[in-house]
Each structure stands twice: as structure tokens, then as C-alpha cells.
Design a protein around this motif. Sequence first.
Motif, PDB file in Angstrom:
ATOM      1  N   PRO A 191      40.931  23.931  84.745  1.00 35.43           N
ATOM      2  CA  PRO A 191      40.274  22.836  84.026  1.00 35.43           C
ATOM      3  C   PRO A 191      39.492  23.342  82.815  1.00 35.43           C
ATOM      4  O   PRO A 191      38.799  24.349  82.894  1.00 35.43           O
ATOM      5  CB  PRO A 191      39.323  22.241  85.075  1.00 35.43           C
ATOM      6  CG  PRO A 191      39.865  22.669  86.393  1.00 35.43           C
ATOM      7  CD  PRO A 191      40.516  23.995  86.157  1.00 35.43           C
ATOM      8  N   ARG A 192      39.615  22.619  81.708  1.00 36.11           N
ATOM      9  CA  ARG A 192      38.952  23.018  80.464  1.00 36.11           C
ATOM     10  C   ARG A 192      37.523  22.484  80.355  1.00 36.11           C
ATOM     11  O   ARG A 192      36.813  22.816  79.425  1.00 36.11           O
ATOM     12  CB  ARG A 192      39.762  22.526  79.259  1.00 36.11           C
ATOM     13  CG  ARG A 192      41.150  23.125  79.143  1.00 36.11           C
ATOM     14  CD  ARG A 192      41.120  24.601  78.883  1.00 36.11           C
ATOM     15  NE  ARG A 192      42.445  25.122  78.527  1.00 36.11           N
ATOM     16  CZ  ARG A 192      42.727  26.401  78.416  1.00 36.11           C
ATOM     17  NH1 ARG A 192      41.798  27.323  78.647  1.00 36.11           N
ATOM     18  NH2 ARG A 192      43.942  26.794  78.089  1.00 36.11           N
ATOM     19  N   ASP A 193      37.113  21.665  81.314  1.00 36.96           N
ATOM     20  CA  ASP A 193      35.806  21.026  81.221  1.00 36.96           C
ATOM     21  C   ASP A 193      34.745  21.704  82.078  1.00 36.96           C
ATOM     22  O   ASP A 193      33.671  21.166  82.288  1.00 36.96           O
ATOM     23  CB  ASP A 193      35.914  19.542  81.590  1.00 36.96           C
ATOM     24  CG  ASP A 193      36.419  19.331  83.016  1.00 36.96           C
ATOM     25  OD1 ASP A 193      36.932  20.296  83.629  1.00 36.96           O
ATOM     26  OD2 ASP A 193      36.302  18.200  83.517  1.00 36.96           O
ATOM     27  N   ARG A 194      35.031  22.911  82.588  1.00 37.34           N
ATOM     28  CA  ARG A 194      34.059  23.666  83.380  1.00 37.34           C
ATOM     29  C   ARG A 194      33.930  25.066  82.798  1.00 37.34           C
ATOM     30  O   ARG A 194      34.926  25.634  82.340  1.00 37.34           O
ATOM     31  CB  ARG A 194      34.513  23.757  84.834  1.00 37.34           C
ATOM     32  CG  ARG A 194      34.638  22.400  85.497  1.00 37.34           C
ATOM     33  CD  ARG A 194      35.009  22.534  86.957  1.00 37.34           C
ATOM     34  NE  ARG A 194      35.312  21.228  87.504  1.00 37.34           N
ATOM     35  CZ  ARG A 194      36.516  20.851  87.900  1.00 37.34           C
ATOM     36  NH1 ARG A 194      37.534  21.685  87.818  1.00 37.34           N
ATOM     37  NH2 ARG A 194      36.697  19.648  88.382  1.00 37.34           N
ATOM     38  N   PRO A 195      32.740  25.676  82.848  1.00 31.91           N
ATOM     39  CA  PRO A 195      32.526  26.979  82.216  1.00 31.91           C
ATOM     40  C   PRO A 195      32.999  28.150  83.077  1.00 31.91           C
ATOM     41  O   PRO A 195      32.268  29.098  83.327  1.00 31.91           O
ATOM     42  CB  PRO A 195      31.011  27.006  82.000  1.00 31.91           C
ATOM     43  CG  PRO A 195      30.466  26.230  83.155  1.00 31.91           C
ATOM     44  CD  PRO A 195      31.487  25.130  83.405  1.00 31.91           C
ATOM     45  N   LYS A 196      34.244  28.068  83.547  1.00 33.29           N
ATOM     46  CA  LYS A 196      34.802  29.107  84.414  1.00 33.29           C
ATOM     47  C   LYS A 196      36.076  29.678  83.794  1.00 33.29           C
ATOM     48  O   LYS A 196      36.833  28.947  83.152  1.00 33.29           O
ATOM     49  CB  LYS A 196      35.156  28.527  85.791  1.00 33.29           C
ATOM     50  CG  LYS A 196      33.987  28.000  86.569  1.00 33.29           C
ATOM     51  CD  LYS A 196      34.465  27.422  87.903  1.00 33.29           C
ATOM     52  CE  LYS A 196      33.324  26.919  88.751  1.00 33.29           C
ATOM     53  NZ  LYS A 196      33.813  26.399  90.047  1.00 33.29           N
ATOM     54  N   PRO A 209      36.969  27.895  78.178  1.00 30.12           N
ATOM     55  CA  PRO A 209      36.848  27.389  79.546  1.00 30.12           C
ATOM     56  C   PRO A 209      38.220  27.112  80.160  1.00 30.12           C
ATOM     57  O   PRO A 209      39.098  26.539  79.521  1.00 30.12           O
ATOM     58  CB  PRO A 209      36.036  26.098  79.366  1.00 30.12           C
ATOM     59  CG  PRO A 209      35.210  26.352  78.151  1.00 30.12           C
ATOM     60  CD  PRO A 209      36.113  27.151  77.241  1.00 30.12           C
ATOM     61  N   GLY A 210      38.373  27.554  81.411  1.00 29.53           N
ATOM     62  CA  GLY A 210      39.625  27.338  82.133  1.00 29.53           C
ATOM     63  C   GLY A 210      40.673  28.418  81.928  1.00 29.53           C
ATOM     64  O   GLY A 210      41.722  28.384  82.572  1.00 29.53           O
ATOM     65  N   ASP A 214      38.848  29.708  93.033  1.00 30.89           N
ATOM     66  CA  ASP A 214      37.689  28.944  92.577  1.00 30.89           C
ATOM     67  C   ASP A 214      38.018  28.166  91.305  1.00 30.89           C
ATOM     68  O   ASP A 214      37.705  26.981  91.185  1.00 30.89           O
ATOM     69  CB  ASP A 214      36.512  29.895  92.342  1.00 30.89           C
ATOM     70  CG  ASP A 214      35.195  29.180  92.041  1.00 30.89           C
ATOM     71  OD1 ASP A 214      35.189  27.955  91.857  1.00 30.89           O
ATOM     72  OD2 ASP A 214      34.165  29.873  91.969  1.00 30.89           O
ATOM     73  N   GLY A 264      38.253  23.794  91.654  1.00 30.74           N
ATOM     74  CA  GLY A 264      37.206  22.884  91.196  1.00 30.74           C
ATOM     75  C   GLY A 264      35.878  23.503  91.033  1.00 30.74           C
ATOM     76  O   GLY A 264      35.556  24.588  90.911  1.00 30.74           O
TER      77      GLY A 264
END
Length: 196
Positions: free
Chosen positions: A5-10, A156-157, A192, A196
Motif C-alpha cells: 500500500p502506498r498510503d502507509r509509511p512502510k 511508501p509501499g 507486515d 496492513g
Amino acid sequence: MRNGPRDRPKVALTFHGDGPVELAERVLSEAERHGAHLTVLAVGDWLDRHPRMARRVLAGGHDLGNHTEHDLDICALEERAAHAEIARCAARLRRLTGSIGSCFRPSGTRHATPLVRELAARVGYRTCLSYDVDSGDHADPGPTTVTANVLDTVRPGSIVRLHLGRPGTAEAIPHILTGLTRRRLHPVTVTDLLGG
């Protein structure tokens, strides 16, 4: 799967699991010092030579996955041979850890063919992993270039491709991890990242 996902800082730093154990230990220890979790896609014959590395990866809180038994170009193999490459590494992982591992990455290619995805699923892998950031470390361009290749393109992602057995990668890892921290990106396992 080439990114999360591009909307989380992972982000996920994923490593081809092969090469000198000393370099692998340096990378894993450095990640642990930074509170980062990695994903190691192990080559089966590397685990045959260094069986303790399977548990070492997991003990550090990292993911362990399958990168075939001999790191051949899996897309060039006939179906039976390709299946054997996946299944043998999975069996080795199960013997060493009790699990076939979190995911499968095809060897010798960036993207799995439909047949390779089907064969991986037949062995038990729900995730066939690719990447959207290539560090280029397999060509040994030096730690400065490896660091720049990652930090100039990561977002991100991202799923980043690296190799445990390269001296330049071991030297670059502290700089990559520091750069990710400055960008407020957290290195997590593929499990992870995708979960999510």
C-alpha cells in the motif's frame, strides 16, 4: 506483488539469501540495531551449507521466504524442473523451521510467469514476490551507488531488492536505514507490509 500500500509509511527491504554468512550477519545485526525488520528470500542450497541461518533470520524478527533451490532462471526451466526448484527449497525451509516460509520470489526474473505463479501456489505460496526498487547491488557498484539507487527511488509501499552476499550492500545498509528514517519510512517485513 511488486509493492504494498502506498498510503502507509512502510517499505520492505528484501534480500536474496545467499553468500558469505559474515556479510549476512552484518546486514541482519545492523537492521536489528535500527529496529528494522527484513525479508530474506533464501536459496535452498545456501541453507544446506548454512542451516543455522534459517533460525537466525527468524530469531531477529525477520521474514524468511523461498528463492528456489539453486537460484536458476526459473522461467527457462520445464514445468517439472521449475516445480522441483520451488518444492525442494520449501521442504528444506519446513525441515529447518517448521514452515515453508512467508512468500516465494522467482529466481532469474523480476516477474513470475503465470506458470511459475501456479507452481508456487501448488507448493503453498499465496504471495509471489517481485519488487519496484532494484538496488543494483548484484553488480557490485559500491555502497554509495547502492544507497543512492534505493533512496532516490523508494517511496511508501516499496519492495526493495537487495542481496545479503555483497560487501557493498553490507556497507550501504546503515546509510539506507538512516535515509529511510529521515524520510519517515519504516522497514518492515513483507508480511507486515502486505498485511496492513
